[in-house]
Design an enzyme around this catalytic site. Structure first.
Site, PDB file in Angstrom:
ATOM      1  N   HIS A 177      -4.370   2.257   6.863  1.00 25.88           N
ATOM      2  CA  HIS A 177      -2.535   2.578   7.162  1.00 25.88           C
ATOM      3  C   HIS A 177      -2.212   2.733   8.141  1.00 25.88           C
ATOM      4  O   HIS A 177      -3.198   3.370   9.331  1.00 25.88           O
ATOM      5  CB  HIS A 177      -3.274   3.126   5.782  1.00 25.88           C
ATOM      6  CG  HIS A 177      -3.199   2.496   4.702  1.00 25.88           C
ATOM      7  ND1 HIS A 177      -3.751   3.324   3.353  1.00 25.88           N
ATOM      8  CD2 HIS A 177      -3.364   1.168   4.546  1.00 25.88           C
ATOM      9  CE1 HIS A 177      -3.790   2.914   2.889  1.00 25.88           C
ATOM     10  NE2 HIS A 177      -3.474   1.121   2.413  1.00 25.88           N
TER      11      HIS A 177
ATOM     12  N   GLU B 112       0.547  -1.077  -0.411  1.00 23.79           N
ATOM     13  CA  GLU B 112       0.098  -0.249   0.028  1.00 23.79           C
ATOM     14  C   GLU B 112       0.932   0.843  -0.240  1.00 23.79           C
ATOM     15  O   GLU B 112       0.759   2.240   0.212  1.00 23.79           O
ATOM     16  CB  GLU B 112      -1.489   0.197   1.056  1.00 23.79           C
ATOM     17  CG  GLU B 112      -1.661  -1.070   1.000  1.00 23.79           C
ATOM     18  CD  GLU B 112      -2.833  -0.795   0.344  1.00 23.79           C
ATOM     19  OE1 GLU B 112      -3.590   0.087   0.305  1.00 23.79           O
ATOM     20  OE2 GLU B 112      -3.286  -1.540  -0.468  1.00 23.79           O
TER      21      GLU B 112
ATOM     22  N   CYS C  29      -2.985  10.863   3.625  1.00 32.71           N
ATOM     23  CA  CYS C  29      -3.134  10.487   2.363  1.00 32.71           C
ATOM     24  C   CYS C  29      -2.744  10.752   0.546  1.00 32.71           C
ATOM     25  O   CYS C  29      -2.046  10.813   0.537  1.00 32.71           O
ATOM     26  CB  CYS C  29      -4.474   9.821   2.577  1.00 32.71           C
ATOM     27  SG  CYS C  29      -4.705   8.854   3.517  1.00 32.71           S
TER      28      CYS C  29
END
Length: 446
Positions: free
Chosen positions: A250, A174, A371
């Site tokens: 995450h 990721e 992000c």
């Protein structure tokens, strides 16, 4: 060696929408199928980039990906004209059509993992595009991410852009959302921390029970090998599976680091003491001392951390040696988080400034300041060698604000994704963006 950290923010694309595709991302799921405002989303992101650039932080952008993803739709059997493909997909598989229109590439923390030249064996900056294979709507992003990184960082003397890892659960990757770098100064040799949610080949290892663990230890180790990192300056740590099940999909939703500072929630890691001990030992080895800023559950419960995205913040080094924490407005509005932050600033620690932005369009889709950005440490020579057209300036800001105003809708409903005219709008916008950023051929718009 002197170096600066550039933050490459994702430029929100014209198809920004709320499809609620990301199981495990509480905010994304909560706003499924509501109307979005692509124009506002893009302008909010641009305002953040401009403000930080004006503060003297090195700021650039990564362009959006082409939407809709006709390659995905045609690969699963939809054929005919583009209009035919959209109409049938909307009729038979609206969720798959939403995947083809996914807005998720705006979160460039997931685009790749980056290791600066001070850490790598060959002295180049290394990039590995994330395969993001846990979710259909993200699993194809690595194709354009690699293409974009190769276009911006084309000079092979300074940069190495790797293909993504094999797209299999064993190497679920990721990107930088599960990666943090620590160092005394950005240009010094550093310590790279990889946080994973599961060990694919050890089913007895702890793993979440409700939501998926998207990053594997195997993927983290593979990236460390590809980038030529030193074993003595690399740390692998398991994320707490219980917080994954609380919506911490995450690591950057529960911890953020910069320089020698780790700002983290007490429930971030499966083995808090062991992780901190490994970081202290390795960071000592590069001439720095770890400053761990621990946030207790009694002060900020995990639910408040997720709702406000307190840890999905940017921790930026200022010229005076202190740090600023970049947070979304929601941190001011959450009572527990606001009270904690007031105490943090008054404590006299390394973090002495709070910068907040209105990023509600991104937040409603499940992504905060961290992000939205990919961190890339560059020396002066490397910064000069990369493509200059993506560096944020007042001129580029004004150009892109005008471009957004001409091409982006201020309201997008789920049914609009079936409109072939909307697909044409998106393609037209990106064709012009190639010219504005001086990146001809960036997209395959055929």
């Amino acid at each position: 060696m002197m170096a600066r950290e550039f933050n490459f923010d994702g430029l929100v694309g014209p198809s920004h929408n709320y499809a609620g595709l990301s199981f495990g991302n509480v905010a994304s799921f909560s706003n499924v199928k509501s109307a979005s405002n692509p124009r506002q989303a893009a302008l909010q992101g641009l305002d953040k980039m401009r403000a930080l650039a004006n503060r003297g932080f090195a700021q650039a952008l990564l362009p959006p990906q082409a939407r809709p993803n006709f390659r995905l739709l045609r690969a699963i059997g939809y054929s005919g004209t583009d209009a035919d493909v959209l109409a049938r997909a909307w009729r038979e598989a609206p969720v798959v059509l939403a995947c083809a229109y996914s807005a998720s590439p705006m979160w460039t923390a997931n685009a790749a993992t980056v290791s600066p030249s001070a850490d790598t064996l060959d002295g180049r900056v290394h990039f590995t595009a994330a395969n993001l294979n846990n979710k259909l709507h993200r699993a194809d992003e690595h194709v354009q991410s690699t293409r974009t990184l190769q276009a911006i960082f084309a000079n092979a003397e300074h940069f190495a852009v790797h293909q993504s890892l094999p797209s299999t659960p064993a190497f679920g990757d990721e990107g930088a959302a599960n990666h943090t770098r620590f160092s005394r100064h950005h240009g010094d040799a550093g310590v790279e921390l990889f946080v994973y949610g599961k060990v694919e080949f050890d089913p007895s290892a702890p793993h979440p029970k409700k939501y998926p663990a998207r990053q594997t230890r195997e993927a983290s180790e593979a990236i460390a090998r590809l980038h030529g990192l030193s074993d003595t300056r690399t740390v692998f740590a398991a994320q707490n599976p219980d917080v994954i099940d609380q919506g911490v999909f995450h690591n950057d939703v529960i911890a953020v680091g910069n320089g020698n500072v780790l700002f983290y929630h007490e429930q971030a890691f499966a083995d808090e003491a062991g992780t901190l001990d490994a970081l202290r030992r390795t960071i000592d080895g590069v001439g720095a001392t770890l400053q761990a800023v621990r946030v207790d559950s009694a002060h900020v419960p995990v639910a408040d951390a997720v709702a406000s995205y307190l840890f999905n913040s940017q921790l930026l080094s200022k010229s005076d040696g202190r740090m600023a924490l970049v947070v979304p407005h929601e941190c001011r509005e959450n009572p527990a988080v606001a009270q904690y932050l007031s105490q943090l600033l008054a404590s006299g620690g390394a973090i002495d400034e709070l910068i907040d932005f209105d990023l509600r369009q991104s937040m409603r889709n499940g992504g905060g300041p961290a992000c939205l950005r990919l961190r890339v440490v560059l020396t002066d020579a490397q910064a000069a060698a990369m493509h200059q057209g993506v560096i944020m300036t007042e001129t580029l800001y004004a150009t892109l604000v005008d471009w957004v105003g001409r091409h982006y809708r201020d309201r997008l409903e789920p049914q609009d994704l079936a409109d072939p005219l909307f697909a044409i709008e998106c393609n037209t916008a990106l064709a012009e963006l190639e010219r504005l950023l001086d990146l001809p051929g960036l997209y395959d718009l055929s």
